[in-house]
Design a protein around this motif. Structure first.
Motif, PDB file in Angstrom:
ATOM      1  N   ASP A  17      -3.046   6.553   6.501  1.00 35.63           N
ATOM      2  CA  ASP A  17      -2.481   5.211   6.381  1.00 35.63           C
ATOM      3  C   ASP A  17      -2.837   4.415   7.628  1.00 35.63           C
ATOM      4  O   ASP A  17      -2.838   4.959   8.727  1.00 35.63           O
ATOM      5  N   GLU A  18      -3.121   3.137   7.447  1.00 42.25           N
ATOM      6  CA  GLU A  18      -3.532   2.280   8.571  1.00 42.25           C
ATOM      7  C   GLU A  18      -4.682   2.944   9.331  1.00 42.25           C
ATOM      8  O   GLU A  18      -4.632   3.130  10.548  1.00 42.25           O
ATOM      9  N   LYS A  71       0.831  -1.209   0.000  1.00 41.22           N
ATOM     10  CA  LYS A  71       0.000   0.000   0.000  1.00 41.22           C
ATOM     11  C   LYS A  71       0.870   1.265   0.000  1.00 41.22           C
ATOM     12  O   LYS A  71       0.533   2.260  -0.634  1.00 41.22           O
ATOM     13  N   THR A  72       1.987   1.213   0.726  1.00 38.43           N
ATOM     14  CA  THR A  72       2.828   2.405   0.834  1.00 38.43           C
ATOM     15  C   THR A  72       3.287   2.898  -0.539  1.00 38.43           C
ATOM     16  O   THR A  72       3.201   4.088  -0.844  1.00 38.43           O
TER      17      THR A  72
END
Ligand code: ADP
Ligand code: MG
Length: 457
Positions: A151-152, A52-53
């Motif tokens: 993110d997350e 994903k990053t």
């Protein structure tokens, strides 16, 4: 040819990807990149380790319009994750040398961050609390911001960051792209997307959290024999490395001490440690100078170890989704992994919840604890610390150069080099560690002498 060339990415980004061996997009990248690049809001759920990053890093870097002014803000749940994301963005931005990417999080005096913001980064990564603080003090200006990344997101909500995120959004300009990433997809994440995103592209991958690559085994062990069980299993299996999860900081410390006493090269990672010790624990595990890392879930969140063959639950997590995250730390990128759990009689209800969440039946295995055979996991590498880092304009090549000049040390005996602002960590093969220490003490790095030492063991 790189499959990333299907998108109109800048040549510098494509070159960086190719030179780092990343030529095939992961499924989440394949599904999300076109829309990310087009500026559309994206809601993406894919399990830990799915890449994903890089999906959002490419979008942010492609979208930069000028070298200065903060154009992207990435919010992450923990300092470790913020560091990891920052490093991942820098890595793919290597051929864009003027792009500054900075990380901001608690545990470091605000003053330091305020000073560093005098030179505005293009991309800011940080934890919600600290970012809010920097906005409120006026140090962080976001008028030029184009993209917000959460993110997350699931973990940020679990950690109670929603009010801080909400407050941050109030200070943002009217129009920007919101990218929301999450490993799981509970209702709270859906609600967050509903209120923060406009007509997002929804990508939900691997809603089935089972993975064929991961063998999951459960062992019933009396609570007071868990340390023995851990020694026995690690000794039998001899994994290259193992990540051991504990539910509490106290357990982390005890397990680490127990393993260290038995001769293991081991480190602990939990929230009671100083930032510096947390950094060191991460670095040492990532550069393989410790074989076992004993960690709490929050501290280990986002830890990116690509080749982790074994994760251990010293005690089962209280929540099934936390267990799923633990299991997801192994078997990344198609590699095989094992996830083992030590279960005392009081934890049986948690097994049920895990079976339901993961849609499987637990496989139980017997463990003979009548005699414990010691076979401690020893690392082949040591970590050398230099009390100088990025702020001293040190680069990995300078360190490597100082070590390998005049063939003093074979380049193959030098492992990962990790640079922080004021410190650097170098992995060295054990056979050359002492020589390297002497060398750096006598000679200089770029004509300057810095304090250096080896970390025990
Ligand atoms: P996530 O955020 O989904 O948990 P990460 O972004 O941390 O996962 O990626 C996990 C690992 O996969 C990282 O080490 C990253 O460098 C690697 N990776 C990402 N994309 C690719 C790719 N296209 N090819 C090879 N490796 C990749
Ligand atoms: Mg991630």
């Amino acid at each position: 040819m790189s499959d990333f060339s299907q998108w109109p990415l800048r040549a510098e980004l494509l070159e960086a990807l190719t030179s780092q061996g990343m030529t095939v997009p992961t499924p989440i990248q394949q599904a999300a990149l076109a829309d990310i690049l087009a500026g559309r809001d994206v809601l993406a759920q894919a399990k830990t380790g799915s890449g994903k990053t890089l999906a959002f890093a490419l979008g942010l870097l492609q979208g930069l319009k000028s070298p200065s002014g903060v154009q992207a803000l990435v919010l992450c749940p923990t300092r470790e994750l913020a560091d990891q994301v920052t490093q991942a963005i820098r890595k793919v931005a290597v051929r864009l040398p003027n792009v500054k990417v900075s990380a901001f999080y608690g545990g470091i005096p605000v003053r330091v961050h305020v000073e560093s913001l005098v030179h505005e980064p293009a991309i800011v990564v940080g934890t919600p609390g600290r970012i809010l603080e920097l906005i409120e003090t006026g140090a962080l200006k976001l008028e030029a911001m184009n993209t917000l990344v959460l993110d997350e997101a699931d973990r940020m909500l679990d950690m109670g960051f929603e009010p801080a995120i909400q407050a941050i959004r109030k200070g943002l300009p009217a129009n920007y792209q919101t990218l929301l990433f999450s490993a799981t997809f509970p209702d709270a994440v859906r609600a967050l997307s509903k209120s923060y995103q406009r007509d997002p592209l929804e990508i939900l991958l691997d809603t089935d959290t089972r993975s064929e690559h991961i063998e999951q085994l459960f062992f019933e062990v009396p609570a007071n024999r868990k340390n023995d069980a851990l020694l026995q299993l690690l000794g039998q299996l001899q994994p290259a490395q193992a990540l051991v999860f504990c539910n509490t900081k106290i357990d982390c410390q005890n397990v680490e001490q127990h393993l260290a006493k038995a001769g293991f090269d081991v480190c602990a990672l939990h929230g009671d440690l100083e930032q510096r010790d947390r950094d060191e624990a991460m670095v040492r595990f990532q550069n393989a100078s410790v074989r076992v890392l004993v960690a709490t879930d929050v501290a280990a969140r986002g830890l990116d170890v690509s080749n982790l063959p074994l994760v251990f639950s010293y005690e089962l997590a209280h929540q099934a989704d936390v267990h799923v995250h633990r299991v997801g730390r192994t078997g990344r990128a198609g590699k095989d992994g094992q996830a083992l759990a030590l279960v005392a009689s009081g934890e049986m209800a948690r097994v049920k919840a895990i079976e339901e969440q993961m849609g499987m039946t637990a496989r139980w295995q017997r463990l003979d604890l009548s005699s414990i055979k010691l076979a401690p996991l020893k690392a082949e590498w040591k970590t050398l610390v230099i009390d100088a880092g990025r702020k001293d304009k040190l680069r990995p090549g300078d360190i490597l150069g100082a070590l390998t000049a005049k063939q003093a040390i074979d380049g193959k005996a030098v492992g990962k080099i990790a640079l922080f602002d004021t410190r650097s960590y170098v992995a060295l093969h054990k056979s050359v560690a002492d020589r390297a220490l002497q060398l750096l003490r006598q000679d200089k790095i770029k004509g300057r002498s810095f304090r250096v030492r080896l970390l025990s063991p």
